[in-house]
Design an enzyme around this catalytic site. Structure first.
Site, short mmCIF file in Angstrom:
data_model
loop_
_atom_site.label_atom_id
_atom_site.label_comp_id
_atom_site.label_asym_id
_atom_site.label_seq_id
_atom_site.Cartn_x
_atom_site.Cartn_y
_atom_site.Cartn_z
N HIS A 260 0.53 -1.26 -0.04
CA HIS A 260 0.22 0.03 -0.34
C HIS A 260 1.01 1.23 0.50
O HIS A 260 0.53 1.93 -0.76
CB HIS A 260 -0.80 -0.17 1.50
CG HIS A 260 -1.76 0.77 1.43
ND1 HIS A 260 -3.02 1.35 1.13
CD2 HIS A 260 -1.57 2.44 1.52
CE1 HIS A 260 -3.96 1.97 1.62
NE2 HIS A 260 -2.17 2.99 2.28
N GLU A 261 1.38 1.03 0.75
CA GLU A 261 2.77 2.93 0.63
C GLU A 261 3.73 2.91 0.03
O GLU A 261 4.26 4.15 -0.82
CB GLU A 261 3.38 2.16 2.11
CG GLU A 261 2.67 2.11 3.70
CD GLU A 261 1.86 3.60 3.60
OE1 GLU A 261 1.81 4.93 3.12
OE2 GLU A 261 0.89 3.31 4.30
N HIS A 264 1.86 4.54 -2.89
CA HIS A 264 1.99 6.13 -2.82
C HIS A 264 3.31 6.55 -3.11
O HIS A 264 4.01 7.43 -3.87
CB HIS A 264 1.53 5.95 -1.16
CG HIS A 264 0.27 6.31 -0.88
ND1 HIS A 264 -0.41 6.86 -1.12
CD2 HIS A 264 -0.10 5.83 0.73
CE1 HIS A 264 -2.04 6.74 -0.40
NE2 HIS A 264 -0.92 5.79 0.28
N GLU A 290 -4.69 7.94 -2.85
CA GLU A 290 -5.21 6.65 -2.02
C GLU A 290 -5.99 5.52 -3.46
O GLU A 290 -5.39 4.86 -3.49
CB GLU A 290 -6.55 7.11 -1.47
CG GLU A 290 -6.00 7.19 0.03
CD GLU A 290 -5.21 6.16 0.67
OE1 GLU A 290 -4.06 6.66 1.64
OE2 GLU A 290 -5.74 4.77 0.87
#
Ligand code: ZN
Length: 494
Positions: A260-261, A264, A290
């Site tokens: 997830h990170e 980003h 997101e």
């Protein structure tokens, strides 16, 4: 390039550098700093933010920007930079120094009160601080200005280009659909996922995570992963984008949150170098940020094709008997297990948006004045019952679970659900352009995805607003359709 513009550009670069220096100090505070450094660090950050505020709101900068606004000789990116800087300038100027100071004081006090209240399950201990934050948020909305709802003004801080009415129109039917889908998925039955729990070798988890991140294009020469209390991504430049991770007790514990990170981080590593060291090398909203993280985490990292490639790799790395007979389907199913739960951050990809809709409705009501802070726990429990069918046993796992409201962040939550919608719409477009996408992913090749994101989203930076970027990237206005279609397809529902 005119000389006024070059002065403006330099001043904006100074502001940009000051922001990034603060980010370095924050990263250090979360990752490296010894506990006793906290007082000095607080002072350093206050000094920097005061300096930044002074420069960002100076009469001189305003006059220079106005002068540049009329300069027809500027190149398109230069005009865009001036327009965006003017937007920031005007918005910052609308908030008087006294208000900013009150806000900062209230946040510090309320964050401490929240930490204590959450630990002690004591809503009443937090109530006056939350009431003060709501009051200040409403005051802020009046200062910033809005057309329809004061919530619009707050939403603009996080998802510029989106209105309360638009959100309402998206979220109300979305919540109804999701409730039905959750019931259908549960009624069909799901494979047991208890096997993912337990202690898993942390070094191996990190090794696996780094392997996947490298494969999907995260540049370790322009980034790094460290352990911290909370997973986050921060950048000081597109050539220095860092993520943090933490170990949780499942086989995916460290991996999925890092993916997830990394979503980003890929965004931030992909900003256009032609506009580096400027506010155009940034995301126009949190929702579109997101979009990237959720696309990689949910639509890639929780899919069967992904695990077709990575199951043998993970088994080879861990050499753990518990994984010996697991298939790609087992991994994908365990990572996609749907279960209504109390805690947003632990929610699966289907129920997650329901947690967000609940928060959106409640904070909108708080800001518009139709809900009193004292009524919040009851309203919270009623909605969890209504939307997720579960009872809220205590405040700590109820309305005290998130940090956002304690920091005065209202209008932030919707961006998480918007990220899900953006991501599904983007992924559907990539899929349409690459009919072989699943086969590519199953070979460990995700270049089609990154190439699309780079060109249509990362490279654009802040030159456009999120709704426009999504519409241009996908040929469609934002809707929940692709998101709901993706869930139906994944869980074999009609
Ligand atoms: Zn995120």
């Amino acid at each position: 390039m005119t000389s006024t513009f070059s002065i403006v550009k330099e001043k904006l670069q100074e502001l940009h550098d000051l922001e990034n220096i603060q980010s370095v100090l924050h990263w250090d505070m979360e990752v490296m700093m010894p506990a006793k450094g906290v007082t000095a660090r607080g002072e350093q950050l206050t000094t920097l933010s005061a300096l930044h505020h002074r420069l960002a709101t100076s009469e001189e900068l305003g006059a220079l920007l106005q002068e540049c606004a009329g300069d027809a000789s500027l190149a398109p990116d230069e005009k865009c930079l001036v327009a965006e800087a003017w937007y920031d300038y005007e918005r910052t100027k609308k908030l008087p120094e006294q208000y900013v100071r009150n806000l900062s004081d209230a946040r510090t006090a309320s964050y401490h009160a929240w930490t204590k209240a959450r630990k002690n399950n004591d809503f009443h201990g937090f109530e006056p601080f939350l009431a003060r934050n709501v009051e200040l948020a409403r005051e802020g909305a009046e200062l910033l200005g809005y057309v329809e709802s004061p919530y619009d003004a707050l939403l603009e801080n996080f998802e510029r280009g989106m209105t309360t009415a638009q959100l309402q129109e998206l979220f109300t039917p979305l919540a109804a659909e999701l409730q039905q889908l959750v019931q259908q998925i549960i009624a069909k039955g799901q494979a047991d996922k208890a096997w993912i729990n337990g202690e898993w070798n942390e070094g191996r988890q990190k090794e696996f995570t780094e392997r996947v991140l490298r494969d999907i294009g995260y540049d370790f020469e322009a980034g790094r992963i460290d352990f911290a209390a909370h997973p986050f991504c921060t950048n000081f430049d597109s050539q220095d984008v860092r993520i943090t991770t933490r170990n949780e007790k499942t086989v995916f514990g460290l991996f999925l949150s890092s993916l997830h990170e990394a979503g980003h981080a890929l965004y931030e590593q992909g900003f256009d170098s032609a506009v580096r060291r400027s506010l155009l090398a940034a995301a126009p909203s949190l929702g579109i940020h997101e979009c990237n993280s959720r696309l990689w985490e949910n639509l890639v990292g929780r899919s069967i094709p992904f695990w077709q490639h990575y199951t043998p790799i993970l088994q080879q790395l861990f050499k753990d008997d518990r994984l010996a007979n697991k298939s790609a389907e087992d991994f994908a199913a365990a990572a996609s297990y749907v279960e209504p739960s109390l805690i947003r951050v632990d929610a699966d990809e289907v129920t997650y948006s329901l947690h967000v809709v609940i928060r959106f409705e409640l904070e909108k009501a708080l800001i518009e004045g139709s809900l009193n802070v004292s009524e919040l726990p009851e309203a919270w429990a009623a909605r969890y019952k209504q939307y997720l069918g579960i009872s809220v046993p205590n405040h700590a796992d109820g309305c005290l679970q998130d940090v956002h409201w304690s920091e005065g962040l209202f209008g932030y939550f919707p961006t998480y659900a918007l990220g899900n919608l953006y991501a599904a719409q983007v992924m559907e477009t990539i899929r349409a352009q690459h009919p072989e996408l699943d086969a590519e992913i199953a070979r460990g090749d995700t270049r089609s995805i990154l190439d699309f994101l780079r060109e249509k989203i990362h490279h654009v930076g802040r030159r456009k607003l999120a709704p426009q970027i999504i519409e241009e990237a996908t040929g469609q206005k934002l809707s929940s359709d692709a998101f709901l279609r993706a869930i139906r397809a994944k869980y074999n529902l009609n």
